[in-house]
Design an enzyme around this catalytic site. Structure first.
Site, PDB file in Angstrom:
ATOM      1  N   ASP A 229       0.815  -1.217   0.000  1.00 22.08           N
ATOM      2  CA  ASP A 229       0.000   0.000   0.000  1.00 22.08           C
ATOM      3  C   ASP A 229       0.847   1.265   0.000  1.00 22.08           C
ATOM      4  O   ASP A 229       0.347   2.348   0.301  1.00 22.08           O
ATOM      5  CB  ASP A 229      -0.945   0.009   1.213  1.00 22.08           C
ATOM      6  CG  ASP A 229      -2.026  -1.045   1.090  1.00 22.08           C
ATOM      7  OD1 ASP A 229      -2.452  -1.316  -0.044  1.00 22.08           O
ATOM      8  OD2 ASP A 229      -2.431  -1.593   2.128  1.00 22.08           O
ATOM      9  N   LEU A 230       2.157   1.114  -0.297  1.00 26.43           N
ATOM     10  CA  LEU A 230       3.079   2.239  -0.409  1.00 26.43           C
ATOM     11  C   LEU A 230       3.168   3.013   0.903  1.00 26.43           C
ATOM     12  O   LEU A 230       3.832   2.596   1.821  1.00 26.43           O
ATOM     13  CB  LEU A 230       2.669   3.147  -1.578  1.00 26.43           C
ATOM     14  CG  LEU A 230       3.685   4.209  -2.016  1.00 26.43           C
ATOM     15  CD1 LEU A 230       4.982   3.529  -2.469  1.00 26.43           C
ATOM     16  CD2 LEU A 230       3.121   5.060  -3.146  1.00 26.43           C
ATOM     17  N   ASP A 231       2.458   4.153   0.999  1.00 24.07           N
ATOM     18  CA  ASP A 231       2.543   4.984   2.205  1.00 24.07           C
ATOM     19  C   ASP A 231       1.436   4.677   3.200  1.00 24.07           C
ATOM     20  O   ASP A 231       1.110   5.518   4.043  1.00 24.07           O
ATOM     21  CB  ASP A 231       2.496   6.472   1.821  1.00 24.07           C
ATOM     22  CG  ASP A 231       3.798   6.948   1.202  1.00 24.07           C
ATOM     23  OD1 ASP A 231       4.863   6.438   1.608  1.00 24.07           O
ATOM     24  OD2 ASP A 231       3.752   7.807   0.301  1.00 24.07           O
ATOM     25  N   GLU A 232       0.857   3.490   3.120  1.00 19.51           N
ATOM     26  CA  GLU A 232      -0.260   3.159   3.989  1.00 19.51           C
ATOM     27  C   GLU A 232      -0.041   1.859   4.756  1.00 19.51           C
ATOM     28  O   GLU A 232      -0.984   1.181   5.132  1.00 19.51           O
ATOM     29  CB  GLU A 232      -1.549   3.091   3.160  1.00 19.51           C
ATOM     30  CG  GLU A 232      -1.895   4.406   2.473  1.00 19.51           C
ATOM     31  CD  GLU A 232      -3.162   4.316   1.641  1.00 19.51           C
ATOM     32  OE1 GLU A 232      -3.947   3.378   1.871  1.00 19.51           O
ATOM     33  OE2 GLU A 232      -3.357   5.179   0.769  1.00 19.51           O
TER      34      GLU A 232
END
Length: 288
Positions: A229-232
Site C-alpha cells: 500500500d506504499l505509504d499506507e
C-alpha cells in the site's frame, strides 16, 4: 531486585484464551528468571493476545536451548508463537536515502552514541550527495542511480546489497523513490518508511509549501512498515507540531523535518527493542 546484567527479551502472541499471562509468568518464576518489565495486550477485535517481557536470567548458566525445550510444550497448549532476544543482539540495519540528510544524520548520531542498539553495515542511495557523511562514519556507501528504464535493475542491486550485508531491517530515511510492487513485497514487514503526515492532502513536490498555501495549523510525520500500500503500511509511530499564521514555508519545512527525524528514531527504536507486533493492518506497540 537490582541487577547490573542486561535483560533478555521474550515476545509472544497467540489466540486470546484464559491463562496466557500465567503460562509465561509462571514459567519465568519456576525457572528463577526475574521479570524486570512486562507489557501485555488482549485485542478483542482480532481475538489475539500479545506479550513482551524483559527478564534477568537465573545465574550465569542460562541456556536458550534449555529455555526453548522446557517452554515449548507449554506454548503449544496455547498455539503461541514466541521468540527470545539475547541482550547482546544488535540488529543489522541497511539505510536507504536520497538527498535529504536530516533523518540519516539523526540515525547515525544515535547509532554512534549508543541510543540505538544497532549495527549499520551499509548505506544505499540513488544520489552521491551523502557519501561524505557515510565515509566519516566508516560505513560503505553505494550510489545506485535510478530511472524509469533502469528501476528493475536498480532494485535488484539494492536487494543484493541487503542480502550481502545480512540486513534484517531496512530503513527508508527519506528515500525519495516509489518502490515497485515487487520491491514492496520483498520488504514487507522488514522495512520502515517515514513521510510527512500531510498525506493524502498534499502529494508530490514541495508539500510544505502546498500546506502553507492552505494555512495548515499542524505538521507531522508518520513512520510505518512498508507493504504493497506504499505509504499506507501498518503505522508504528507518529508525531506532530502545531504551527500558525506566523510560520512561513521554510518554517514548516524545518518543523516538519524535525518531527520526521524524531518519529523515525522512535519507530526504529521500538522495532529493534521488539516492542512492535503486527496485528493485521495495525500494530501493537509497547512503549516505555
Amino acid at each position: 531486585m537490582k541487577s547490573t546484567k542486561k535483560p533478555w527479551i521474550f515476545t509472544a502472541k497467540c489466540p486470546s484464551v484464559l491463562g496466557t499471562v500465567d503460562v509465561v509468568t509462571r514459567y519465568m518464576a519456576e525457572s528463577g528468571n526475574y521479570v524486570s518489565e512486562i507489557h501485555s495486550f488482549d485485542d478483542y477485535e482480532s481475538d489475539q493476545f500479545f506479550i513482551r517481557i524483559e527478564f534477568i536470567p537465573n545465574g550465569d548458566a542460562f541456556s536458550e536451548d534449555v529455555f526453548a525445550a522446557d517452554f515449548q510444550a507449554r506454548a503449544d497448549e496455547f498455539n503461541m508463537e514466541w521468540a527470545l532476544t539475547p541482550p547482546d543482539h544488535k540488529p543489522r540495519v541497511a539505510i536507504l536515502v536520497s538527498k535529504y540528510d536530516h533523518c540519516l544524520n539523526d540515525l547515525l548520531y544515535r547509532y554512534r552514541t549508543g541510543q540505538l542498539n544497532i549495527e549499520v553495515p551499509v548505506i544505499i542511495s540513488n544520489h552521491p550527495d551523502l557519501k561524505d557523511l557515510a565515509d566519516w562514519h566508516g560505513i560503505p556507501y553505494y550510489h545506485l542511480p535510478i530511472s524509469a528504464e533502469t528501476k528493475p535493475q536498480q532494485e535488484a542491486q539494492v536487494k543484493e546489497l541487503i542480502e550481502k550485508y545480512d540486513a534484517e531491517l531496512v530503513v527508508l530515511a527519506r528515500y525519495m523513490q516509489v518502490l515497485s510492487p515487487d520491491m514492496c513485497q520483498y520488504l514487507d514487514g522488514k522495512a520502515i518508511n517515514i513521510h510527512h503526515s500531510l498525506l493524502p492532502g498534499f502529494k508530490g513536490a514541495r508539500p510544505y509549501h502546498q500546506a502553507w498555501e492552505k494555512g495548515v495549523k499542524m505538521v507531522g510525520a508518520t513512520a510505518h512498515y512498508v507493504n504493497n500500500d506504499l505509504d499506507e503500511g501498518p503505522i508504528i509511530a507518529q508525531g506532530i507540531q502545531t504551527v500558525d499564521h506566523a510560520h512561513y514555508p521554510e518554517d514548516l519545512v524545518a518543523k516538519g523535518q524535525d518531527v520526521e527525524r524524531v518519529t523515525l528514531f522512535n519507530a526504529v527504536k521500538y522495532h529493534v527493542e521488539k516492542r512492535v507486533f503486527l496485528n493485521g493492518s495495525r500494530t501493537v506497540v509497547f512503549g516505555r
